[in-house]
Scaffold this motif. Structure first.
Motif, PDB file in Angstrom:
ATOM      1  N   ALA A 242       0.788  -1.094  -0.089  1.00  0.00           N
ATOM      2  CA  ALA A 242      -0.037  -0.037   0.015  1.00  0.00           C
ATOM      3  C   ALA A 242       0.876   1.346   0.053  1.00  0.00           C
ATOM      4  CB  ALA A 242      -0.933   0.072   1.273  1.00  0.00           C
ATOM      5  N   LEU A 243       1.868   1.363   0.752  1.00  0.00           N
ATOM      6  CA  LEU A 243       2.829   2.402   0.741  1.00  0.00           C
ATOM      7  C   LEU A 243       3.499   2.697  -0.464  1.00  0.00           C
ATOM      8  CD1 LEU A 243       4.208   1.998   4.378  1.00  0.00           C
ATOM      9  CD2 LEU A 243       2.548   3.617   3.851  1.00  0.00           C
ATOM     10  N   GLU A 244       3.987   1.653  -1.047  1.00  0.00           N
ATOM     11  CA  GLU A 244       4.563   1.771  -2.456  1.00  0.00           C
ATOM     12  C   GLU A 244       3.616   2.338  -3.336  1.00  0.00           C
ATOM     13  OE1 GLU A 244       6.034  -2.206  -2.728  1.00  0.00           O
ATOM     14  OE2 GLU A 244       7.997  -1.752  -2.199  1.00  0.00           O
ATOM     15  N   HIS A 245       2.410   2.114  -3.097  1.00  0.00           N
ATOM     16  CA  HIS A 245       1.269   2.466  -4.336  1.00  0.00           C
ATOM     17  C   HIS A 245       0.710   3.799  -3.734  1.00  0.00           C
ATOM     18  CE1 HIS A 245       2.447  -1.395  -5.446  1.00  0.00           C
ATOM     19  NE2 HIS A 245       2.014  -1.149  -6.921  1.00  0.00           N
ATOM     20  N   GLY A 246       1.020   4.418  -2.872  1.00  0.00           N
ATOM     21  CA  GLY A 246       0.469   5.823  -2.450  1.00  0.00           C
ATOM     22  C   GLY A 246      -0.580   5.864  -1.680  1.00  0.00           C
ATOM     23  N   VAL A 247      -1.004   4.781  -1.006  1.00  0.00           N
ATOM     24  CA  VAL A 247      -2.217   4.646  -0.039  1.00  0.00           C
ATOM     25  C   VAL A 247      -1.703   4.592   1.484  1.00  0.00           C
ATOM     26  CG1 VAL A 247      -4.033   2.943   0.794  1.00  0.00           C
ATOM     27  CG2 VAL A 247      -3.472   3.458  -1.815  1.00  0.00           C
ATOM     28  N   HIS A 248      -2.345   5.574   2.172  1.00  0.00           N
ATOM     29  CA  HIS A 248      -2.226   5.438   3.611  1.00  0.00           C
ATOM     30  C   HIS A 248      -2.498   4.107   4.524  1.00  0.00           C
ATOM     31  CE1 HIS A 248      -1.621   9.925   3.667  1.00  0.00           C
ATOM     32  NE2 HIS A 248      -2.787   9.733   2.839  1.00  0.00           N
ATOM     33  N   VAL A 249      -1.679   3.888   5.311  1.00  0.00           N
ATOM     34  CA  VAL A 249      -1.987   2.214   6.148  1.00  0.00           C
ATOM     35  C   VAL A 249      -2.389   2.593   7.414  1.00  0.00           C
ATOM     36  CG1 VAL A 249      -0.902   0.490   6.545  1.00  0.00           C
ATOM     37  CG2 VAL A 249      -0.545   1.322   4.461  1.00  0.00           C
ATOM     38  N   LEU A 250      -3.520   1.688   7.703  1.00  0.00           N
ATOM     39  CA  LEU A 250      -3.760   1.611   9.358  1.00  0.00           C
ATOM     40  C   LEU A 250      -3.827   0.139   9.483  1.00  0.00           C
ATOM     41  CD1 LEU A 250      -4.430   2.710  12.120  1.00  0.00           C
ATOM     42  CD2 LEU A 250      -6.920   2.735  11.328  1.00  0.00           C
ATOM     43  N   CYS A 251      -2.900  -0.447  10.162  1.00  0.00           N
ATOM     44  CA  CYS A 251      -2.614  -1.825  10.039  1.00  0.00           C
ATOM     45  C   CYS A 251      -2.867  -2.257  11.704  1.00  0.00           C
ATOM     46  CB  CYS A 251      -1.208  -2.043   9.879  1.00  0.00           C
ATOM     47  SG  CYS A 251      -0.809  -3.796  10.067  1.00  0.00           S
TER      48      CYS A 251
ATOM     49  N   VAL B 295       8.267   1.859   8.109  1.00  0.00           N
ATOM     50  CA  VAL B 295       8.344   3.164   8.796  1.00  0.00           C
ATOM     51  C   VAL B 295       8.963   4.178   7.915  1.00  0.00           C
ATOM     52  CG1 VAL B 295       9.197   4.545  10.711  1.00  0.00           C
ATOM     53  CG2 VAL B 295       7.849   2.725  11.156  1.00  0.00           C
ATOM     54  N   LYS B 296       9.992   3.653   7.602  1.00  0.00           N
ATOM     55  CA  LYS B 296      10.972   4.525   6.517  1.00  0.00           C
ATOM     56  C   LYS B 296      10.233   4.735   5.183  1.00  0.00           C
ATOM     57  CE  LYS B 296      15.635   3.117   8.218  1.00  0.00           C
ATOM     58  NZ  LYS B 296      16.306   2.139   8.365  1.00  0.00           N
ATOM     59  N   LEU B 297       9.874   3.806   4.766  1.00  0.00           N
ATOM     60  CA  LEU B 297       9.014   3.940   3.622  1.00  0.00           C
ATOM     61  C   LEU B 297       7.873   4.667   3.538  1.00  0.00           C
ATOM     62  CD1 LEU B 297       8.542   2.935   0.613  1.00  0.00           C
ATOM     63  CD2 LEU B 297       7.170   1.040   1.508  1.00  0.00           C
ATOM     64  N   ALA B 298       7.230   5.060   4.757  1.00  0.00           N
ATOM     65  CA  ALA B 298       6.186   5.683   5.004  1.00  0.00           C
ATOM     66  C   ALA B 298       6.542   7.064   4.885  1.00  0.00           C
ATOM     67  CB  ALA B 298       5.097   5.365   6.142  1.00  0.00           C
ATOM     68  N   ALA B 299       7.786   7.438   5.390  1.00  0.00           N
ATOM     69  CA  ALA B 299       8.349   8.690   5.867  1.00  0.00           C
ATOM     70  C   ALA B 299       8.715   9.094   4.067  1.00  0.00           C
ATOM     71  CB  ALA B 299       9.483   9.111   6.718  1.00  0.00           C
ATOM     72  N   GLU B 300       9.479   8.426   3.531  1.00  0.00           N
ATOM     73  CA  GLU B 300       9.836   8.684   2.151  1.00  0.00           C
ATOM     74  C   GLU B 300       8.718   9.024   1.263  1.00  0.00           C
ATOM     75  OE1 GLU B 300      13.440   5.510   2.518  1.00  0.00           O
ATOM     76  OE2 GLU B 300      11.938   5.195   0.840  1.00  0.00           O
ATOM     77  N   LYS B 301       7.516   8.571   1.433  1.00  0.00           N
ATOM     78  CA  LYS B 301       6.254   8.686   0.554  1.00  0.00           C
ATOM     79  C   LYS B 301       5.513   9.823   1.054  1.00  0.00           C
ATOM     80  CE  LYS B 301       6.881   5.037  -2.264  1.00  0.00           C
ATOM     81  NZ  LYS B 301       7.251   5.213  -3.981  1.00  0.00           N
ATOM     82  N   GLY B 302       5.825  10.025   2.332  1.00  0.00           N
ATOM     83  CA  GLY B 302       4.951  11.192   2.810  1.00  0.00           C
ATOM     84  C   GLY B 302       3.531  10.770   3.162  1.00  0.00           C
ATOM     85  N   LEU B 303       3.469   9.158   3.417  1.00  0.00           N
ATOM     86  CA  LEU B 303       2.093   8.634   3.867  1.00  0.00           C
ATOM     87  C   LEU B 303       1.960   8.371   5.260  1.00  0.00           C
ATOM     88  CD1 LEU B 303       2.098   6.461   0.937  1.00  0.00           C
ATOM     89  CD2 LEU B 303       0.448   8.057   1.170  1.00  0.00           C
ATOM     90  N   GLN B 304       0.818   8.545   5.746  1.00  0.00           N
ATOM     91  CA  GLN B 304       0.512   8.184   7.226  1.00  0.00           C
ATOM     92  C   GLN B 304       0.572   6.668   7.323  1.00  0.00           C
ATOM     93  OE1 GLN B 304       1.224  10.514   8.871  1.00  0.00           O
ATOM     94  NE2 GLN B 304       1.018  11.969   7.542  1.00  0.00           N
ATOM     95  N   TYR B 305       1.072   6.176   8.284  1.00  0.00           N
ATOM     96  CA  TYR B 305       1.318   4.577   8.716  1.00  0.00           C
ATOM     97  C   TYR B 305       0.760   4.586  10.260  1.00  0.00           C
ATOM     98  CZ  TYR B 305       3.802   0.262   9.232  1.00  0.00           C
ATOM     99  OH  TYR B 305       4.214  -1.166   9.515  1.00  0.00           O
ATOM    100  N   GLY B 306      -0.109   3.904  10.437  1.00  0.00           N
ATOM    101  CA  GLY B 306      -0.748   3.992  11.969  1.00  0.00           C
ATOM    102  C   GLY B 306      -0.817   2.393  12.355  1.00  0.00           C
ATOM    103  N   ILE B 307      -0.801   2.068  13.386  1.00  0.00           N
ATOM    104  CA  ILE B 307      -0.980   0.708  14.067  1.00  0.00           C
ATOM    105  C   ILE B 307      -1.958   0.581  15.244  1.00  0.00           C
ATOM    106  CG2 ILE B 307       0.157  -1.409  14.879  1.00  0.00           C
ATOM    107  CD1 ILE B 307       1.436  -0.225  12.219  1.00  0.00           C
TER     108      ILE B 307
END
Ligand code: NAD
Length: 340
Positions: free
Chosen positions: A82-91, A106-118
């Motif tokens: 999802a992060l590679e394809h530009g979609v925010h993730v709530l896992c 975590v690094k990937l989300a920061a690089e892509k400017g996407l939010q990643y929540g757990i």
């Protein structure tokens, strides 16, 4: 309006789908499960299309946010996709089985400017909040020790009925990574310091059908001098309330199921009982608590505002590091020292 997709239509799906249905700023647009009957039933219930392959649902043309509600070993895989394809993730918890997989996302989300929540919804309980507030405002003072106990009942059937629970490769462990992760996260969050040494033991004492641990105990030292003693088992005869006790400079706090009580050294007390929020979660289980909706709402606000959510992947790495150290110590029989 955020467009939401949910991957995984098993037990926990209801907490996510019902929450989305009750929030004003999001709409469910698709659900996915490799088990066609589950995807179809969920899709029919919510009036959205069913997908059987997550790559067909997770595309920025279809959704803004994906909720990942699948077995543990697939968490980092689908989150990364999802992060590679530009979609925010709530896992759902845990973010991964191995620390490195969580860290990479975590690094990937920061690089892509996407939010990643757990998901660690217990941090949103009124009981946890009362204690957190009285640590933040200094009334409880420094934490000296925390004690956490979990004695639950998970019979062999619980594992027999699942194609991933009770396995090292797909679940990543037993009572620690699945059940006690919430109480350990709360204890770790309250202490709010860096664990420096973990000593733990793990064992399977009562289950014949699975090989992961059904019992664990341990002792953790923190950089600020606080300690955490824990005991977790899912071979007890019923689900007794999880209990977390904090011994602090200025008093004691106790959380037990839906109640919390702080008793200050001068005898004054603060108490809170968790009230139901009036929403019916079809198939929801009491022991999950009913606070997914608060975390999901906060996550969506973070996405809309372009800020990191409170329980981001970066934040979740803290409990992930602890869980991995507990397993390492439990498997080797040696203390594990943790660096920065
Ligand atoms: N936060 C909580 O309190 C809480 C409570 C229960 C479960 N959980 C978590 O929720 C997650 C799911 O647990 P569950 O009990 O719902 O499990 P489950 O086995 O009931 O459901 C998982 C679903 O994912 C599907 N699935 C597996 N691989 C898939 C893939 N590649 N693509 C699409 N679908 C796939 C399965 O077919 C199944 O329907 C786990 O991480 C679990 O730890 C959290």
């Amino acid at each position: 309006m955020l467009r939401v997709g949910i991957v995984g239509c098993g037990n926990i799906f209801t907490m996510h789908a019902t929450s989305v249905a009750h929030l004003d700023n999001a709409t469910l647009v698709g659900v996915c499960d490799i088990k066609k009957d589950r995807a179809d039933a969920a899709a029919a219930k919510y009036g959205v299309p069913a997908y059987y392959d997550y790559t067909q649902l997770i595309t920025p043309e279809k959704i803004d946010v994906v909720h990942v509600c699948v077995p543990h070993y697939m968490h980092p895989v689908i989150s990364r996709y999802a992060l590679e394809h530009g979609v925010h993730v709530l896992c759902e918890k845990p973010m991964s089985i191995d620390y490195a997989d969580g860290e990479a996302n975590v690094k990937l989300a920061a690089e892509k400017g996407l939010q990643y929540g757990i998901i660690f919804q217990c941090r949103y309980n009124d009981t946890s909040r009362l204690i957190r507030e009285n640590l933040d405002n200094g009334r409880l003072g420094k934490i000296i020790s925390v004690r956490s106990t979990l004695t639950w009942y998970r019979p062999d059937d619980y594992y027999a009925l699942s194609d991933w629970k009770g396995t090292w490769d797909k679940e990543g462990g037993g009572v620690i990574i699945d059940q006690a992760i919430h109480s350990l996260d709360l204890a770790n969050w309250f202490i709010g310091s860096r664990p420096v040494e973990v000593q733990a033991s793990i064992a399977n004492r009562a289950h014949s059908i699975m090989k992961v641990e059904d019992t664990a105990e341990g002792f953790i030292r923190y950089a600020n001098g606080a300690t955490l003693s824990f005991w977790a088992m899912n071979n007890y005869g019923c689900d007794e309330p999880i209990e977390i006790r904090l011994l602090c400079e200025n008093g004691k706090a106790v959380m037990s199921y839906d109640d919390a009580c702080i008793t200050f050294n001068d005898g004054t007390q603060l108490t809170v009982s968790q009230e139901p929020d009036g929403i019916h979660y079809d198939g929801g289980k009491d022991y999950w608590g009913f606070r997914h909706i608060r975390q999901i709402e906060a996550f969506y606000q973070a996405v809309e505002q372009g800020v990191e959510p409170a329980i981001s992947g970066r934040e979740a790495l803290k409990i992930q590091k602890l869980i991995c150290a507990i397993y390492e110590s439990g498997k080797t029989g040696q203390p594990v020292k943790l660096g920065e």
